[in-house]
Structures are given as structure tokens and as C-alpha cells.
Write an enzyme that holds these catalytic residues in place. Structure first.
Site, short mmCIF file in Angstrom:
data_model
loop_
_atom_site.label_atom_id
_atom_site.label_comp_id
_atom_site.label_asym_id
_atom_site.label_seq_id
_atom_site.Cartn_x
_atom_site.Cartn_y
_atom_site.Cartn_z
CE1 TYR A 119 -4.05 1.97 0.21
CE2 TYR A 119 -2.75 3.31 1.72
CZ TYR A 119 -3.86 3.14 0.92
OH TYR A 119 -4.78 4.15 0.81
CG HIS A 124 -12.60 2.78 -3.06
ND1 HIS A 124 -11.88 2.97 -4.23
CD2 HIS A 124 -11.70 2.86 -2.05
CE1 HIS A 124 -10.61 3.18 -3.93
NE2 HIS A 124 -10.47 3.10 -2.61
CG ASP A 182 -14.16 3.58 -6.66
OD1 ASP A 182 -14.39 4.46 -5.81
OD2 ASP A 182 -13.12 2.91 -6.69
CB SER A 204 -7.16 2.54 -2.83
OG SER A 204 -7.64 3.85 -2.68
#
Length: 707
Positions: free
Chosen positions: A475, A674, A639, A555
Site C-alpha cells: 500500500y 471502492h 466507485d 486504491s
């Protein structure tokens, strides 16, 4: 005989597909190119797929449909896709019960019988009679409407619950009498990035934006406002409390447990906030400023009368708790209550105590303090992993916490605040033998010499010969920490010989604000370098090799995958960017994207910032003549956080410029956002498709698990 036939059939199919790949038989939908050109500081940047940003157009809808047909036709031919699905459903099908909590005269808890799309909220009365209180599975026939939050009034007699439709961040709030379970008034609409905080039983505070012009799924929303809704009145008469004077992108209001104060936080980005307080015990009291800038993160965690307990990273990058009196609560008057340590603090309160949950190299250490600041004990946890919870009402003497790691399914424990003893409250019965697997933490060196921790999990007895299918997940942003957790999907991956590796990249919060800042703006390349170095470590140590390595992230992690695969395409066989931020020149023009400027900067900030963003923006760094890894992009058509146009444009560029036979697919969930609130069925199918695509392109054959 049947086993032999199955192996031969699967191998034959793989051989046939390999031959098909040589002739590059995948025919992608034609994506028309426009002539849009933007100018940034005298630099011209073409944006030929700008038309895909229009989520309301028939042309975009047709493109989505055509791309999904190609993707699902491809996935349907994978011979072991159904094998993976059957195993994942079997593993997923166990009862899940959440920690109980008391509201009014009832005890509430969430329960899922195994494969229910949404968990059901149950309750028991004083006699132990169990009833269903709220069943989100009844909200919609296809499971695309989910429970987005739930808050009880102070005495538990009323409840306001939010629903999300199609995965959208926009919420509707429904108000119900908790005792009779009857809806008491009209639905509150257009609520976004907000909880509900009750003032006694008379009403509640919530936040929202003015409804944007154009598409509510993609148009910018950047002035958040706090309102008070009084029960029995129309929403149009709700009182505007805060946010009208100037633009702030994120505003929240929370009433203290004793109903005395309204605490308001206000921010323009995902880091740093102003802090305000209002005395609700006095009519027409003013809103008082405690922190008047965005240079630190601050929140009121508790109060004891007029004494405030504030969590802050001001002059404490790893966070501390300070105290202050309400009438003298500006930072210069703050006094240490729990001082900063070398580990990052994430505190909670309950049972008349504070619980300091620290991250020590990304795993939990929890200490209990009383209201004088005295440490009572370090809590003995069930193992090395992630503990979460230790929260509740001040009068409750039994609290609950969860514990998990990469090989231990999440269990719930009760905790007695006076004795410090823990007991198993709920342990899931999962068809997974943790004793056959191991996790270990290593520290590897990134490009600039920084040591980065990574946890590697796999079956015991793994042969380090470079042929193990490996999923590298990351991430690296927004101060978010990746701590050990259990996943059924990862369990299936490891059952089939897979290695699962998670590095704690800069940009995250594992080592506090300095670690976060080291992966932001002009330091963002550090995050990609850390991820690349993790891949190189796994290859050098012969856990895997480029033909057996997949990279995955969602993301901001989707950006991580997009940047890594465009910078080092030869390093991995498969790339799996999910709901990614992939157009770094325009991300801030959609929905709440402008609020991500602290991490990314924007192309309008300066020529230097524009050049830096363009230098790694995945959409702008796909080159002709390069063989990129087999790629499956995943997103949702609803999203409204990271709009799907990012993924659409990335897919179009990659399909046009890909050299060689590696497939480039985009899998677009319909009526999905999302990720929050996604049904169990949809979650399982997405994970099945990701693993099937990955194993297939690594030429790894998956057979049914022998019972």
C-alpha cells in the site's frame, strides 16, 4: 484413473492456451482516441481517452460492457476456476460472530452464518431471548445495498443507520425507534464521509457536501459541512453548525459520552486538522478554537468533566495523549498524559481505563493505564499479530478485543479490566490448519539504504528454488499501516503452494509521521523503490522468480502496482492494480480527490511538482515496444472515491501499447464502489478470478483439494 484424467485435461488446456498466446488471439474492444490536450506550465500533455471520464455517457457504458465480455470470456476458459471457487466458498462458509455491545436494555452483536452477503445485527434482551434487529440482506435483492454505519442515541432508545447503494460513498440515514424497531421519520439523504453522533435523544450531528453539479459519482466535492438534525423535523430545516465560513474538505462532529461537549475536527487533506469544541450544557455557547492550523493530527479521545484527553502528533511524530482544561486548552497548555515512545500509539478507552495500543515493527503491544496516567499492566496477547478493540463504555468492566495474524483466523477475546485476564469469546471454526504454515518477519534494504520490514507467509517446508507462486501485496500511503491479518482468500492461495509477502513501505504509518512523510509528494518514489526492493529480495532469496511473481494493491496500492509495473515490467509475471489512482495529473479533479494533496501534491502546485507526478503517473508512462506483465485491472462502475476513469484510461493505454502475448484485461464490477459493503458472493468471485488469472499466467495447475 479420474485423477490422472483431470491432470491430463488441465495440462492439455494449458498447452492449448500457451499456443493461443503465441498468436495473440485476444481481441480487445476498440477504444476510440480523442484529441484532448492539456497544457501544464507550457508542457502539452495529450489525454486521448478523456471521454472515458464521462460515467453517464452511452459510449462509456458500451465500452464497459465490451471490456467485461472479453474479460469474462477469458476467465471462463481457465479450467480450474471452478475448483478455486468451490474451495474458497467451503473455507468461507463458517459462522462469524462479532463482539457484543450494550445499548439500553439490549445486548447487540453481528453474526454471519457463513455465506450471507451481509452480516446480520442480532440482539438479546435481559432474559437472553435472541431476535434479528437489522438484516442488511433485505435491503436489496442483489446484495448491492449495504449497511454503512450505525449509531445509537445515548440511552439506546433510538438508532440511526446509514445505507450505501451500489458501493457509493453517498449515504442515506434511516432513523428508527430501537425498542419497537419502527422507522420514526423521513430518511436523511446526501450524507457523505460522516458518522452520526447523537446529542442525548433529541437529534444528531452529521456531515455532508452540497450535491455536486453533473455526475454525483465523479464531480468534485470539496466543501464539507456539519449539520444538526432535530428529531421530528424536516431535513431542509437542519441547522448548519460548522463549515460555511470557508472551504474545508473534511469536517466531523462528535458528542462526548457525557453529552457535555461537541468536538469538531476540520481538515483540508487526509493529514492534519483543526480542532474546535462547543459546550452543549450552555445555551448558545460559542464554538471555541483549540487548534487553528492543519500542521498536526489531533482528536479528543475522552473527557473527565472539563478535563480533555487529546491524542496528538504535535511535537510527537509517534503520537501521545495530553490533557488540558476546556477553558485553557490551546496547545501551549497541553500536558503529557501518556508520553510519546519509539512506537506508534493508537489508543482507546473503556471500562474506566485507557488502552495504549502500540505498533512494534507492525505488530501489537497493548498497555493499560488508569485516569491518573499510571500504567496498570502490559496485556498478554494470544500471540504475535494484530490486536484491536479494547473499547467500550466507561461503566463496562468486561471489554472485548480481536486478535489475528496471517495464519491465525481472527478470534474475539473478552478482557476483564480489573484483573487483566483474557478468555476466548468466539473462535471461528475454519477448515484451515494453521500449524502447517509459518510467518516470519525479515528486514531488507531499499534503494537508498533504508531498512524495510516485510512479513512472508507460506507452508512449512517450502523449497527455495525460485518456482513458488508469490503474491507481493503493498500500500504505502496515507499514514495507513499494514498489520498482520487473516484472509480466507490468502489461505486458499497458500494452500495451493503460494507465498504471501507484505512489506511495510514508507508512506504508511508503521513508524509514525516521519515514515509517512518519507513517502509523500517529492518523496513518493521511495514507496515504489521500497516495493521493487521487496520483489528483488524475494527473487534473490529464491522464494520466487520473475515468472512466478505477482504484485497486488488497491486504491493508493493500485497506484503502487501501476507505477511499479511501468518502471520495472520485467520484474513480475502478473500485475493486479485494483481501484487504483492511476492518472496523477487529474486525480484531484474528481470527487474528494483534492483532499489527497498532502500525500501526492498536484500538477497545479508547481512545474517541479508537475514534472515529478508526470514522471511516475502510470497512465502517462506506458511505452510502446515493451512487454508488460499479464495484467488484470479491477474496479467498480460506481466507485465515487477513486473514479473508475483511472482504471479505464490505464487499460486503454496498456491494451494499445502492450507488446508480446501477456493479456491486459479489466474486470469492472457493476453496481459496485471502492470496496466497502461489497457482498460476500461478489468478494469471493473477485478473489477467485484474481487467483485463477494469476495461477493461469504463471502456468501453475490447481487441482481439487483431496478430502
Amino acid at each position: 484413473m479420474k485423477k490422472t484424467f483431470l491432470i491430463m485435461a488441465v495440462t492439455s488446456t494449458l498447452a492449448t492456451f500457451a499456443q493461443d498466446q503465441k498468436s495473440n488471439t485476444i481481441k480487445y474492444p476498440q477504444t476510440n482516441k480523442g484529441t484532448t490536450v492539456d497544457v501544464y506550465f507550457d508542457s502539452k500533455v495529450s489525454d486521448p481517452y478523456r471521454w472515458l471520464e464521462d460515467d453517464k455517457s452511452a459510449e462509456t457504458g458500451a465500452w464497459v460492457k465490451a471490456q467485461n465480455k472479453v474479460t469474462y470470456d477469458y476467465l471462463a476458459q481457465i479450467p480450474f476456476r471452478d475448483v478455486l471457487k468451490a474451495r474458497m466458498e467451503k473455507l468461507w462458509n463458517y459462522e462469524k460472530i462479532g463482539a457484543p455491545f450494550k445499548e439500553g436494555e439490549f445486548t447487540y452483536y453481528y453474526k454471519n452464518n457463513g455465506l450471507q452477503n451481509q452480516s446480520v445485527l442480532y440482539r438479546k434482551d435481559a432474559q437472553g431471548n435472541e431476535t434479528i434487529f437489522l438484516d442488511p440482506n433485505t435491503f436489496s435483492k442483489d446484495g448491492t445495498t449495504s449497511l454503512g454505519g450505525l449509531d445509537f442515541s445515548k440511552d439506546g432508545s433510538k438508532v440511526a443507520y446509514a445505507i450505501s447503494e451500489g458501493g457509493s460513498d453517498w449515504r442515506k440515514v434511516i432513523i428508527m425507534d430501537a425498542v419497537s424497531q419502527k422507522i420514526v421519520e423521513d430518511t436523511i439523504v446526501d450524507v457523505k464521509f460522516s458518522g452520526v453522533s447523537w446529542k442525548g435523544n433529541e437529534g444528531f450531528y452529521y456531515s455532508s457536501y452540497d450535491k455536486p453539479k453533473g455526475s454525483e459519482l465523479s464531480a468534485k466535492t470539496d466543501q464539507h459541512k456539519l449539520y444538526f438534525h432535530k428529531l421530528g423535523t424536516a431535513q431542509k430545516t437542519d441547522k448548519l453548525i460548522f463549515g460555511a465560513d470557508k472551504k474545508r474538505r473534511y469536517v466531523g462532529g462528535n458528542v462526548t459520552d457525557d453529552n457535555r461537549y461537541l468536538v469538531i475536527t476540520a481538515a483540508n487533506s487526509t493529514y492534519g486538522n483543526e480542532l474546535y469544541i462547543k459546550d452543549l450544557s450552555k445555551a448558545n455557547s460559542p464554538i471555541v478554537t483549540l487548534v487553528d492550523n492543519f500542521n498536526s493530527a489531533n482528536s479528543v479521545i475522552e473527557n473527565e468533566g472539563s478535563k480533555l484527553f487529546i491524542v496528538t502528533d504535535l511535537d510527537a511524530p509517534n503520537r501521545r495523549i495530553v490533557t488540558a482544561e476546556v477553558n485553557n486548552a490551546k496547545p501551549q497548555s497541553w500536558k503529557n498524559f501518556i508520553a510519546e515512545t519509539e512506537n506508534v500509539l493508537s489508543p482507546s478507552t473503556g471500562g474506566g481505563y485507557f488502552f495504549a495500543n502500540y505498533m512494534q515493527d507492525a505488530v501489537s503491544v497493548v498497555k493499560q493505564y488508569d485516569y491518573s496516567g499510571k500504567m496498570i499492566r502490559e496485556i498478554e496477547l494470544p500471540g504475535i499479530g494484530t490486536a484491536a478493540g479494547f473499547g467500550g463504555k466507561k461503566k463496562e468492566k468486561t471489554l472485548y478485543y480481536s486478535f489475528a495474524n496471517y495464519i491465525t483466523p481472527g478470534s474475539t477475546f473478552s478482557f476483564e479490566t480489573e484483573t487483566g485476564t483474557s478468555a476466548v469469546y468466539q473462535k471461528p471454526k475454519v477448515d484451515f490448519d494453521s500449524e502447517q504454515y509459518e510467518s516470519k518477519q525479515v528486514f531488507y534494504t531499499s534503494k537508498d539504504g533504508t531498512k524495510i520490514p516485510m512479513i512472508i507467509t507460506h507452508k512449512k517446508g517450502l523449497t527455495l528454488d525460485g518456482t513458488n507462486p508469490t503474491m507481493l501485496y503493498g500500500y504505502g500511503g496515507f499514514n495507513i499501516s499494514l498489520t498482520p491479518s487473516f484472509s480466507i482468500a490468502n489461505a486458499v492461495w497458500m494452500e495451493n503452494g503460494g507465498v504471501y509477502a507484505v512489506p511495510n513501505l514508507r508512506g504508511g504509518g508503521e513508524y509514525g509521521k516521519k515514515w509517512h512523510d518519507a513517502g509523500t509528494k517529492m518523496q513518493k518514489q521511495n514507496v515504489f523503490d521500497d516495493f521493487i526492493a521487496a520483489a528483488e529480495y524475494l527473487i534473490a532469496e529464491k522464494y520466487t522468480s520473475p515468472n512466478y511473481l505477482a504484485i497486488r494493491g488497491g486504491s493508493n496500492g493500485g497506484l503502487l502496482v501501476g507505477a511499479t509495473m511501468t518502471q520495472r515490467p520485467e520484474l513480475m509475471k502478473v500485475a493486479l492494480p485494483a481501484v487504483g489512482v492511476l492518472d496523477m495529473l487529474r486525480y484531484h479533479t474528481f470527487t474528494a480527490g483534492a483532499g489527497w494533496g498532502y500525500d501526492y501534491g498536484t500538477a497545479q502546485d508547481s512545474k517541479e511538482m508537475f514534472d515529478y507526478l508526470k514522471g511516475y503517473s502510470p497512465v502517462h508512462n506506458i511505452q510502446k515496444g515493451i512487454q508488460y506483465p499479464a495484467t488484470m485491472i479491477t474496479t467498480g462502475d460506481h466507485d465515487d472515491r477513486v473514479v473508475p476513469a483511472h482504471s479505464f484510461k490505464f487499460a486503454a493505454e496498456l491494451q494499445e501499447k502492450q507488446t508480446g502475448a501477456n493479456p491486459v484485461l479489466i474486470r469492472i464490477d457493476i453496481n459496485a464502489g471502492h470496496g466497502a459493503g461489497k457482498s460476500v458472493a461478489a468478494t469471493i468471485q473477485e478473489n477467485v478470478d484474481i487467483q485463477a488469472f494469476t495461477f493461469y499466467n504463471m502456468r501453475v495447475v490447481i487441482l481439487p483439494k483431496l478430502e
